[in-house]
Design a protein around this motif. Structure first.
Motif, mmCIF file in Angstrom:
data_model
loop_
_atom_site.group_PDB
_atom_site.id
_atom_site.type_symbol
_atom_site.label_atom_id
_atom_site.label_comp_id
_atom_site.label_asym_id
_atom_site.label_seq_id
_atom_site.Cartn_x
_atom_site.Cartn_y
_atom_site.Cartn_z
ATOM 1 N N VAL A 589 0.827 -1.241 0.032
ATOM 2 C CA VAL A 589 0.083 0.063 0.174
ATOM 3 C C VAL A 589 0.883 1.489 -0.099
ATOM 4 O O VAL A 589 1.578 1.446 1.068
ATOM 5 C CB VAL A 589 -0.808 -0.120 1.418
ATOM 6 C CG1 VAL A 589 -1.737 1.298 1.170
ATOM 7 C CG2 VAL A 589 -1.778 -1.323 1.357
ATOM 8 N N VAL A 590 0.983 2.062 -1.056
ATOM 9 C CA VAL A 590 1.848 3.008 -1.357
ATOM 10 C C VAL A 590 0.969 4.362 -1.172
ATOM 11 O O VAL A 590 -0.121 4.576 -1.663
ATOM 12 C CB VAL A 590 2.612 3.267 -2.881
ATOM 13 C CG1 VAL A 590 3.335 4.483 -2.694
ATOM 14 C CG2 VAL A 590 3.163 1.806 -3.316
ATOM 15 N N VAL A 591 1.264 5.149 -0.128
ATOM 16 C CA VAL A 591 0.369 6.162 0.247
ATOM 17 C C VAL A 591 1.322 7.473 -0.055
ATOM 18 O O VAL A 591 2.383 7.919 0.434
ATOM 19 C CB VAL A 591 0.187 6.349 2.047
ATOM 20 C CG1 VAL A 591 -0.358 7.469 2.241
ATOM 21 C CG2 VAL A 591 -0.542 5.073 2.290
ATOM 22 N N THR A 592 0.890 8.170 -1.090
ATOM 23 C CA THR A 592 1.762 9.426 -1.831
ATOM 24 C C THR A 592 0.794 10.369 -2.674
ATOM 25 O O THR A 592 -0.380 9.590 -3.068
ATOM 26 C CB THR A 592 2.873 8.725 -2.463
ATOM 27 O OG1 THR A 592 3.690 9.952 -3.061
ATOM 28 C CG2 THR A 592 2.468 7.748 -3.612
ATOM 29 N N ASP A 593 1.393 11.094 -2.919
ATOM 30 C CA ASP A 593 0.692 12.170 -4.010
ATOM 31 C C ASP A 593 1.453 11.858 -5.361
ATOM 32 O O ASP A 593 0.929 12.359 -6.325
ATOM 33 C CB ASP A 593 0.644 13.711 -3.752
ATOM 34 C CG ASP A 593 2.124 14.223 -3.560
ATOM 35 O OD1 ASP A 593 3.213 13.310 -3.626
ATOM 36 O OD2 ASP A 593 2.481 15.124 -2.971
ATOM 37 N N GLY A 594 2.048 10.998 -5.408
ATOM 38 C CA GLY A 594 2.904 10.465 -6.792
ATOM 39 C C GLY A 594 4.193 11.472 -7.060
ATOM 40 O O GLY A 594 4.510 10.999 -8.049
ATOM 41 N N ARG A 595 4.356 12.657 -6.399
ATOM 42 C CA ARG A 595 5.732 13.190 -6.738
ATOM 43 C C ARG A 595 6.969 12.432 -6.214
ATOM 44 O O ARG A 595 7.113 11.888 -5.642
ATOM 45 C CB ARG A 595 5.616 14.607 -6.248
ATOM 46 C CG ARG A 595 4.495 15.525 -6.296
ATOM 47 C CD ARG A 595 4.638 16.883 -5.720
ATOM 48 N NE ARG A 595 3.346 17.743 -5.877
ATOM 49 C CZ ARG A 595 3.487 18.841 -5.586
ATOM 50 N NH1 ARG A 595 4.331 19.261 -5.068
ATOM 51 N NH2 ARG A 595 2.384 19.629 -5.698
ATOM 52 N N VAL A 603 12.144 10.746 -11.664
ATOM 53 C CA VAL A 603 10.821 10.334 -12.212
ATOM 54 C C VAL A 603 11.261 9.055 -13.034
ATOM 55 O O VAL A 603 10.561 7.815 -12.796
ATOM 56 C CB VAL A 603 10.270 11.261 -13.301
ATOM 57 C CG1 VAL A 603 9.041 10.549 -13.915
ATOM 58 C CG2 VAL A 603 9.873 12.382 -12.368
ATOM 59 N N ALA A 604 12.495 8.783 -13.785
ATOM 60 C CA ALA A 604 12.696 7.730 -14.701
ATOM 61 C C ALA A 604 12.925 6.489 -13.404
ATOM 62 O O ALA A 604 12.628 5.528 -13.646
ATOM 63 C CB ALA A 604 13.825 7.832 -15.376
#
Length: 672
Positions: A589-595, A603-604
């Motif tokens: 379960v990844v809890v993040t805003d995706g940044r 990013v890569a």
């Protein structure tokens, strides 16, 4: 046989010794659950108690230890004719954590039951423990269905084995003792309530007492027999005192004043149900008998409350057990008026080196462990508000919002892990889905499949009567589908982009809600956090969800967002855990805003790390914490690269309008 460590030689641990002795005097108290850190003489004291129990008289040859003075009329080895008995020491039987249901309750020979119509029964550990002690070390790691069977037998005083219409019942009255380390996970509140007494133990911080512990242990290890001989007189005195207290117990009077204090105390502490009242009454009566009195006094009620109520105060796994002693004293004083005789206010004296009826301290309630925030990396510009006087982007820990009921997140496919309540699995308990030839001992007969396998061969086998001729090759084991527990690994973004107080409070509230769900579904949990320039394993995989909640509560935020580091750290944790427990399937379960802003080419590198999970078919879900009118959709993109799904904080709620149960979708499906 190794000489056990003498019970009277145990240093300190007054509450533990008293609780065990009270159950030895009156097994109706309901057993003892001993909670505490490792190395605190929990197992030593329990094993030593068996040597103090009086001998029992049994019917010769009876596998169920029937009392010749009052044999069990339903004993499978009966009926027993009148005659003398044989005396033997009371047994202490240990139940291993990995024991099967058949090992606990016994097994029926289904083949003989079908072919010969006889009840061939092999007794289990419950039969062995009858009229003795049944000890379960690490009881919190025992499968729930075994704990249920164990506690039902302890409550009813009998064990029932039923298979395909064939049933056997036998007496099973024993002193139940369980020990556990809370760091390895908690028992459910319903199961906690079934133990009569609970004791919290901890190692002494007094140097002189620690020196004495080491001195006695070294002397015992050098020569167990000689060490036990030095304590023989004390052991004999306590054994005689137990016998005397048992004989006195029926004469102890529980007056109306003591009963009012018991009822008022249970009401004041808002314990559920009436079991606490009954246990307190039995414990107070045993305390009076142990002290050599025939009347229950207020001091007995107080000590009974300290032993019987702390574990019944828990409402969820994050509540610390304990009792407010000032409030207890106020309640006892308000509802005083003990109708027994006046006695020494200091209470009865202990004998033979044993603890007095009132121990020095009640069980201590633990508090939430909160580590101080460490200095963090410099905050990313514009990502975090700074606390007054702070010199970096780190913020102090924020409290979690109110938890809520979450949607069910499950792993796709069918597993074969430990029993639980999350994902589909082949289990020993559940609905029958088919049949197969048994690989070993037959435990769950599929009757229809067995009859179908035997039917074509009846003429060749010379069947002449109404009975069915069944052979070993005809037997079919039922295959069942139930639910398994999983490893739920939380990967939590603690960077500056998550640091707004209201936002981080909501994020922590969501994770706490998922932790509560994991507790109810009997999962293991782990916690990986990432912020600044690195990721940390805040909590290795464990069954203790309250430890995870405590680590989460103290989690500071700030700095850049090293998403790749967090994913790689989580991947490494899963790799190690797979070696330790290969049958337990993970859910990330990844809890993040995706940044992703930390490290070179963030990013890569994050994309490559995410694809590792997809390539290995690891089930995952991203809890999208992005907020505001403008959304970049980075969390959804991350979910796609992981091969899983994404839910927003609002969609995570079970009562949201987002839909029904959301199963985690993966690019790879496990074979059914």
């Amino acid at each position: 046989m190794t000489t056990p460590f003498p019970f009277t030689a145990v240093v300190g641990q007054d509450d533990l010794r008293l609780a065990l002795l009270l159950n030895a005097v009156s097994p109706a108290v309901g057993g003892v659950l001993v909670r505490g850190e490792k190395g605190t003489a929990k197992s030593t004291a329990v094993r030593a108690l068996s040597a103090l129990l009086p001998e029992v008289s049994v019917v010769p040859g009876c596998r169920f230890s029937c009392d010749p003075a009052a044999p069990d009329p339903g004993c499978p080895d009966g009926p027993h004719e009148g005659g003398g008995g044989a005396a033997r020491p009371a047994r202490m039987v240990e139940l291993p954590v990995g024991a099967s249901e058949d090992r606990l309750v016994g097994a029926l020979d289904i083949e003989r039951a079908l072919a010969e119509g006889v009840k061939a029964f092999e007794p289990g550990l419950l039969a062995d423990a009858h009229r003795g002690i049944l000890y379960v070390d690490e009881v919190n790691l025992l499968h729930d269905h075994l704990v249920d069977l164990l506690l039902d037998a302890a409550a009813m005083g009998a064990s029932y084995v039923e298979r395909e219409g064939v049933s056997v019942r036998h007496a099973a009255r024993f002193l139940l003792v369980g020990t556990m380390n809370p760091e390895e996970g908690e028992l459910r509140p319903q199961l906690l309530d079934r133990f009569g007494l609970t004791v919290e133990v901890a190692a002494s911080r007094e140097p002189d007492q620690r020196v004495e512990v080491v001195r006695r242990r070294l002397a015992y290890d050098d020569d167990p027999a000689a060490f036990a001989a030095r304590w023989a007189d004390e052991e004999t005195a306590v054994r005689a005192r137990i016998v005397a207290a048992r004989e006195l117990l029926p004469s102890v009077r529980l007056g109306d004043g003591a009963l009012r204090q018991i009822a008022a105390t249970c009401a004041a502490f808002e314990v559920d149900g009436m079991r606490a009242d009954i246990v307190m009454a039995r414990t107070a009566t045993a305390l009076a008998a142990w002290a050599g009195r025939t009347d229950v006094l207020a001091e007995d009620v107080r000590q009974a409350a300290l032993l019987a109520l702390p574990h019944r105060r828990r409402r969820n796994p994050f509540d610390a057990p304990g009792l407010d002693e000032d409030r207890l004293d106020e309640t006892l004083e308000e509802f005083g008026g003990d109708d027994g005789p006046d006695t020494d206010p200091d209470g009865p004296e202990g004998g033979g080196g044993q603890p007095p009826a009132e121990g020095p301290e009640g069980p201590q309630g633990g508090g939430d462990a909160g580590a101080p925030a460490e200095a963090g990396e410099a905050g990313e510009a514009g990502e975090a508000e700074r606390s007054p006087g702070a010199g970096s982007g780190e913020r102090s820990p924020v409290g979690a919002a109110e938890p809520f009921r979450t949607k069910v997140l499950s792993v796709p496919g069918i597993g074969e892990g430990a029993a639980g309540r999350r994902s589909r699995a082949r289990t020993e308990h559940g609905r029958t889905t088919g049949a197969r030839r048994p690989g070993g001992a037959l435990t769950k007969l599929h009757l229809a499949a067995t009859v179908r396998a035997a039917a074509p061969h009846q003429r060749a086998r010379g069947r002449s009567g109404p009975g069915l001729v069944v052979r070993r090759d005809d037997l079919r084991q039922a295959t069942r589908e139930g639910r398994e527990s999983n490893l739920v690994l939380f990967v939590v973004d603690a960077s500056g982009s998550m640091a707004a107080r209201q936002r981080m409070g909501a994020v922590k509230g969501a994770v706490v809600s998922l932790l509560l769900d994991a507790y109810q579904r009997r999962d293991k949990v782990g916690l990986v956090t990432f912020r600044g320039s690195a990721a940390d394993v805040a909590l290795p995989p464990t069954s203790s969800v309250d430890a995870a909640a405590a680590r989460l509560e103290s989690l500071p935020t700030g700095g850049r967002t090293p998403l790749a580091a967090g994913l790689l750290k989580a991947h490494d944790v899963l790799r190690v855990e797979r070696l330790r427990d290969p049958a337990r399937r993970p859910l990330v379960v990844v809890v993040t805003d995706g940044r992703a802003t930390g490290g070179p080419e963030p990013v890569a590198l994050s994309s490559r790390a995410a694809r590792l999970f997809a390539a290995e078919g690891i089930a995952s879900v991203v809890v999208d914490c992005e907020s505001g009118p403008v959304r970049l959709g980075l969390a959804g993109r991350l979910a796609g690269e992981l091969g899983g799904g994404a839910v927003t904080l609002d969609e995570l709620r079970a009562d949201s309008i987002a839909g029904l149960v959301r199963d985690v979708q993966g690019t790879s499906r496990r074979a059914a």
